[in-house]
Design an enzyme around this catalytic site. Structure first.
Site, short mmCIF file in Angstrom:
data_model
loop_
_atom_site.label_atom_id
_atom_site.label_comp_id
_atom_site.label_asym_id
_atom_site.label_seq_id
_atom_site.Cartn_x
_atom_site.Cartn_y
_atom_site.Cartn_z
N ASN A 1 0.66 -1.30 0.01
CA ASN A 1 0.05 0.05 -0.05
C ASN A 1 0.92 1.32 -0.11
O ASN A 1 1.97 1.19 -0.12
CB ASN A 1 -1.03 -0.02 1.15
N LYS B 1 8.07 -17.75 -9.76
CA LYS B 1 7.54 -16.61 -10.62
C LYS B 1 6.29 -17.20 -11.38
O LYS B 1 6.63 -18.18 -12.25
CB LYS B 1 8.56 -15.93 -11.57
N LYS C 1 -13.97 1.28 15.04
CA LYS C 1 -12.66 0.32 15.09
C LYS C 1 -12.21 0.54 16.61
O LYS C 1 -11.63 -0.51 17.23
CB LYS C 1 -11.63 1.23 14.49
N LYS D 1 -11.48 -3.12 18.05
CA LYS D 1 -10.43 -3.63 18.25
C LYS D 1 -9.83 -3.52 19.56
O LYS D 1 -8.72 -4.06 19.95
CB LYS D 1 -9.20 -2.75 17.49
O1 PMT Z 1 3.01 6.30 6.47
P1 PMT Z 1 2.50 7.53 5.97
O2 PMT Z 1 2.64 7.80 4.68
O3 PMT Z 1 2.94 8.70 6.83
O4 PMT Z 1 0.83 7.53 6.29
C1 PMT Z 1 0.51 7.62 7.46
C2 PMT Z 1 -0.71 6.38 7.52
C3 PMT Z 1 -2.05 6.99 6.77
C4 PMT Z 1 -0.37 5.07 7.23
C5 PMT Z 1 -1.10 6.41 9.27
O5 PMT Z 1 -1.24 7.76 9.61
C6 PMT Z 1 -2.28 5.58 9.50
O6 PMT Z 1 -3.61 5.90 9.36
N1 PMT Z 1 -1.94 4.25 9.61
C7 PMT Z 1 -2.87 3.00 9.91
C8 PMT Z 1 -3.30 2.61 8.67
C9 PMT Z 1 -4.17 1.32 8.56
O7 PMT Z 1 -4.01 0.55 8.15
O8 PMT Z 1 -5.40 1.75 9.00
P2 PMT Z 1 -6.81 0.93 9.22
O9 PMT Z 1 -7.89 1.72 9.40
O10 PMT Z 1 -6.73 0.05 7.93
O11 PMT Z 1 -6.32 0.05 10.49
C10 PMT Z 1 -6.73 0.32 11.70
C11 PMT Z 1 -5.69 -0.10 12.70
O12 PMT Z 1 -5.41 -1.24 13.04
C12 PMT Z 1 -4.26 0.79 12.39
O13 PMT Z 1 -3.94 1.10 13.73
C13 PMT Z 1 -3.62 -0.54 11.76
O14 PMT Z 1 -2.12 -0.27 12.18
C14 PMT Z 1 -4.27 -1.77 12.48
N2 PMT Z 1 -4.21 -3.07 11.78
C15 PMT Z 1 -5.00 -3.19 10.78
C16 PMT Z 1 -4.86 -4.28 10.15
C17 PMT Z 1 -4.27 -5.26 10.61
N3 PMT Z 1 -4.11 -6.62 10.07
N4 PMT Z 1 -3.32 -5.26 11.70
C18 PMT Z 1 -3.61 -4.06 12.38
O15 PMT Z 1 -2.92 -3.81 13.47
#
Ligand code: PMT
Length: 403
Positions: free
Chosen positions: A210, A288, A340, A344
């Site tokens: 991503n 591959k 969330k 979570k």
């Molecule tokens: O890296 P940059 O370019 O500076 O951008 C910053 C950012 C946008 C990535 C950052 O600010 C941000 O929002 N990070 C969380 C991104 C994300 O995956 O968000 P989510 O809404 O999909 O997930 C919610 C939370 O669950 C997040 O804390 C994520 O780390 C966590 N998660 C999600 C999926 C997973 N399988 N395990 C997790 O721990």
């Protein structure tokens, strides 16, 4: 003595307050700090290399091109060897050069070549200090994470009254301690931060990833370290330097990230800023995948990845006292963030809009809302560095009294 053994590169620019550096050097030396001085041409009008060398017990460096001085030409090494660069006095001119990336003498070149924290102690006439140009230049530097102590207010050397006095030496030393992580409000606390994307293999050459750059997560790790925490940063693949004074564990997949997070426990505090892939390819090919005429494109069968945030936030003896997640949303930001928070089981969600027009992914700025049990707090648009600093200070406050 938390400062003993640390190395400071002290840049002295041309202001009347330069004489106070002599006292600063003495007090730092008393604490076991190694101080190497760099004097600008203007600075040499106010303080002599001889007195700086005598007090620091090291040669003083002035010239970028001095052939007799191996330091000048190896400015990159010099700036990397220090733990912290302190600019005192930081004049309007040097601040402007730093803000705009000028490197026309040894001091400005070292500052531009540095990957270490920089602490400014500004000192100048009140009108110069308040001038919009100076304030705009400082805003640029703050956005890049440059630290500042002072100036104070009072009678100035030019006879005028107002802001612009160099911070007092004990104040500068306290700022140095905080910058080096020795005595901040998170001293003695262990923090875990996740940052960057995860990448999930399709085959040995292809993967799903991503747009996360790691800028926000890395800035949070640095900000927590600056407040004194002992920080482990678990990062997916990013193109960023490692934050100073932070233990960095590099991973690729979500499952590797979870294992690294669990290995970093116990922690007082966990901040999950990584953009973790929700799904991975169920059975990545060992070879591959080949394209062939008449063969339809492959269909990827996906399975869910573990949820790192939910795992860390699950009740149990290993749960950090404070678990913070992010919510990256393109619509209904607050509603999704609230959902969330509940799903979570974490204590706080930092919600940010990641729709393409926001520029959040990969950009330098962010606008966040803090969503917790107590409600929603909207923060103004800030640089990611300032979001990180404000968040770190907020978390330090929440952890206060929580032993
Ligand atoms: O890296 P940059 O370019 O500076 O951008 C910053 C950012 C946008 C990535 C950052 O600010 C941000 O929002 N990070 C969380 C991104 C994300 O995956 O968000 P989510 O809404 O999909 O997930 C919610 C939370 O669950 C997040 O804390 C994520 O780390 C966590 N998660 C999600 C999926 C997973 N399988 N395990 C997790 O721990």
């Amino acid at each position: 003595m938390p400062l003993a053994g640390r190395r400071i590169l002290l840049v002295i620019a041309g202001g009347i307050a330069a004489y106070k550096c002599l006292e600063l050097i003495r007090r730092l030396r008393e604490r076991g700090v190694s101080v190497r001085c760099v004097l600008t041409k203007a600075g040499a009008h106010f303080v002599t290399p001889m007195s700086l060398a005598a007090l620091s017990e090291q040669p003083v460096h002035e010239d970028l091109f001095a052939l007799t001085d191996d330091f000048g030409m190896s400015h990159i090494r010099a700036s990397r060897e220090a733990d912290l660069l302190v600019v005192a006095p930081a004049t309007a001119n040097l601040i402007a050069k730093m803000a705009h990336g000028l490197a026309d003498d040894l001091a400005s070149t070292l500052l531009l070549a540095s990957d270490k924290p920089i602490l400014l102690a500004p000192s100048m006439n009140v009108v110069m200090w308040r001038h919009p140009a100076t304030q705009a230049n400082l805003a640029i530097l703050h956005g890049r994470g440059v630290l500042q102590v002072g100036p104070g207010a009072g009678e100035l050397a030019c006879g005028e009254e107002g802001d612009g006095r160099l911070a007092e030496v004990p104040q500068i030393i306290a700022a140095v301690e905080a910058a080096l992580g020795g005595a901040g409000p998170l001293a003695g606390r262990r923090a875990l931060v996740t940052s960057g994307p995860t990448v999930e293999p399709i085959d040995p050459v292809r993967y799903i990833a991503n747009r996360s750059s790691g800028k926000q997560g890395h800035a949070i790790a640095q900000a927590l370290q600056e407040l004194g925490a002992s920080v482990t940063l678990v990062s997916g693949p990013v193109h960023l330097p490692d934050p100073t004074g932070v233990t960095v564990v590099k991973v690729e997949t979500a499952r590797e990230m979870l294992a690294a997070c669990q290995a970093a426990l116990p922690a007082d505090l966990a901040v999950c800023a990584a953009a973790v892939a929700d799904w991975r390819v169920a059975a990545p090919s060992a070879e591959k995948t080949k394209k062939a005429d008449g063969v339809p494109p492959p269909t990827l069968q996906m399975v869910a990845n573990p949820d790192i945030l939910a795992t860390l936030a699950a009740p149990g003896p290993a749960r950090p006292k404070l678990v913070v997640g992010f919510a990256a949303e393109t619509e209904n930001l607050i509603d999704h963030a609230k959902a969330k928070l509940a799903r979570k089981g974490c204590d706080l969600i930092v919600a940010n809009d990641v729709s393409p027009s926001s520029g959040t992914f990969g950009g330098d700025d962010n606008q966040v809302h803090l969503v917790g049990a107590g409600g929603v707090e909207a923060w103004p648009p800030l640089s990611k560095v300032l979001v990180a600093r404000r968040l770190a200070a907020h978390l330090a406050e929440l952890l206060k009294g929580n032993v």
